[in-house]
Design an enzyme around this catalytic site. Structure first.
Site, PDB file in Angstrom:
ATOM      1  N   HIS A  45      36.300  30.674   6.399  1.00 24.32           N
ATOM      2  CA  HIS A  45      37.747  30.841   6.523  1.00 24.32           C
ATOM      3  C   HIS A  45      38.242  30.351   7.881  1.00 24.32           C
ATOM      4  CE1 HIS A  45      41.373  33.300   7.534  1.00 24.32           C
ATOM      5  NE2 HIS A  45      41.747  32.802   6.386  1.00 24.32           N
ATOM      6  N   GLU A  48      38.709  26.739   7.616  1.00 20.09           N
ATOM      7  CA  GLU A  48      39.921  26.409   6.867  1.00 20.09           C
ATOM      8  C   GLU A  48      41.116  26.278   7.805  1.00 20.09           C
ATOM      9  OE1 GLU A  48      43.172  28.823   4.429  1.00 20.09           O
ATOM     10  OE2 GLU A  48      41.120  29.293   3.811  1.00 20.09           O
ATOM     11  N   HIS A  49      41.190  27.146   8.806  1.00 15.93           N
ATOM     12  CA  HIS A  49      42.267  27.065   9.797  1.00 15.93           C
ATOM     13  C   HIS A  49      42.070  25.864  10.721  1.00 15.93           C
ATOM     14  CE1 HIS A  49      44.459  31.072   9.657  1.00 15.93           C
ATOM     15  NE2 HIS A  49      43.565  31.173   8.692  1.00 15.93           N
ATOM     16  N   GLU A 125      46.051  37.723  10.954  1.00 17.60           N
ATOM     17  CA  GLU A 125      45.966  37.662   9.488  1.00 17.60           C
ATOM     18  C   GLU A 125      45.178  38.846   8.941  1.00 17.60           C
ATOM     19  OE1 GLU A 125      44.653  34.476   5.988  1.00 17.60           O
ATOM     20  OE2 GLU A 125      44.327  33.990   8.105  1.00 17.60           O
TER      21      GLU A 125
END
Length: 419
Positions: A45, A48-49, A125
């Site tokens: 993840h 992904e950023h 997040e």
């Protein structure tokens, strides 16, 4: 639908949709959170950023600007077993979309400065996710089912794991896992296959070559046996969120279509047993539903409900009663008929969107290893019989139950719910 394999093992799939003026294109990577070992929890993840932060050819603003300038949509998502980066644009802007998405997937810089900036973004997040108990309870349910394993941990990572990820660890994970045999390009909509292949060849030109073949499907481990586990987190609030369920079916299990029909009959709509019993007849919850999901070697089946703390015991009693009743006696022929109709309708309506069609292609190649036409999928749903649904209910719903609860419990005996 067409498929090509380029030198180096890169796969390209497309589906042309007559009458469409848009096209969705995605690059799929067969790596997700379950591939993270030890201190790498959250790395997929995190990547992904980071891949949107800049490449040798474009900085972060330029990546965003070129897509905004043509009214395109671009985003990404990470799951337990794969990651996808995608864009949706007008047909005339497909060359731009392929170029931009392939650039960020293969050419990210992953700088130390970007790691530190995105670390703070991801921590925010995580806080936002934890503040939504309706989402967070599903992570707790995975932890109850799969324990302290990659499948039991949240895709997004934890505060501690994200805080501990170094730039070198993330960059190493990126170099090892984002290679051509592990990538799939899929596109759907106003796309012609040979034209797409030419665009992909140009975008990946520096990497193409060699004799590598596409990576095979994910290795399958022995199926995990279900166990009775309770994970409860007390928190203030006017509503308690809970998931009661068990292990489900692995992704290649031929009974998965029968399980989908069962899930709809049990808790998939306003006419379902759970909706009628828990909400309509007794008013114990606003939201109640069942769901199933699958992984390469296991799956899960759960029932979610959100209710007042003082109603937790009553909701759990009712859900357990319905699960036991369906396990013992199955569902009626009429419930199966409605369930099949709902599954068929959901499938076809979803395919009205080019993004959904693109996703279906990518998952078929990367996850399922089987590319079925819509007609073939509908035929498999149609072939489900009431006896098939009763048999899968007797198997899955008779397994030991696990429970996740987030909120106040109103003195409910949580252990009793899984005995």
């Amino acid at each position: 639908m067409r498929r090509s394999v380029l030198p180096g093992g890169l796969r390209v799939l497309s589906e042309q949709v007559p009458g469409a003026r848009s096209v969705a294109v995605g690059i799929w990577v067969d790596v997700g959170s379950r591939d993270e070992r030890g201190s790498l929890h959250g790395a997929s993840h995190f990547l992904e950023h980071l891949l949107f932060k800049g490449t040798k050819r474009r900085n972060a603003l330029e990546i965003a600007s070129v897509m905004d300038a043509v009214g395109g949509e671009m985003n990404a998502f990470t799951a337990k077993e794969y990651t996808c980066y995608y864009a949706r644009v007008l047909d005339e802007d497909l060359p731009l979309a392929v170029d931009v998405v392939s650039d960020l997937v293969t050419g990210s810089l992953v700088t130390s400065a970007d790691v530190e900036v995105e670390r703070e973004v991801i921590l925010e997040e995580i806080a936002m996710h934890d503040d939504d108990p309706g989402d967070a309870v599903h992570d707790s349910f995975a932890a109850a089912l799969f324990g302290d394993s990659p499948l039991g941990r949240p895709v997004i990572g934890t505060v501690d794991s994200v805080a501990g990820l170094s730039r070198s660890a993330i960059a190493g994970f990126y170099r090892r896992r984002y290679t051509l045999p592990h990538l799939v390009v899929s596109a759907a909509g106003a796309v012609e296959h040979d034209h797409l292949v030419r665009l992909v060849r140009a975008a990946f030109a520096p990497l193409l070559g060699g004799t590598a073949s596409p990576a095979g499907l994910r290795a399958v481990s022995p199926e995990r046996a279900a166990a009775s586990t309770v994970v409860a987190r007390e928190r203030a609030g006017g509503q308690t969120n809970l998931v009661l369920g068990t292990t489900g079916l692995r992704r290649d299990d031929p009974r998965r279509f029968a399980l989908e029909v069962l899930s709809v009959a049990l808790g998939g709509g306003m006419s379902s047993r759970l909706f009628q019993s828990v909400r309509e007849q007794r008013g114990l919850a606003y939201s109640v539903y069942s769901y199933a999901s699958s992984h390469a070697d296991t799956g899960l089946f759960g029932v979610y409900a959100g209710c007042a703390p003082g109603k937790v015991a009553s909701v759990l009693d009712l859900v357990r009663f319905e699960l036991a009743s369906v396990a013992a006696a199955g569902v009626s022929d009429e419930e199966v008929r409605r369930g099949k109709g709902a599954v068929r309708g959901s499938l076809v309506l979803g395919l009205e969107d080019t993004g959904d069609r693109m996703s279906r292609l990518g998952k078929a190649e990367l996850v399922h290893g089987e590319l079925l036409t819509v007609e073939q999928l509908l035929a498999r749903i149609d072939a489900v019989t009431p006896d098939d649904v009763r048999a899968v209910a007797a198997d899955v719903l008779s397994r030991p139950l696990s429970l996740a609860v987030l909120g106040r419990t109103g003195r409910a005996d949580l252990e009793a719910a899984v005995r």
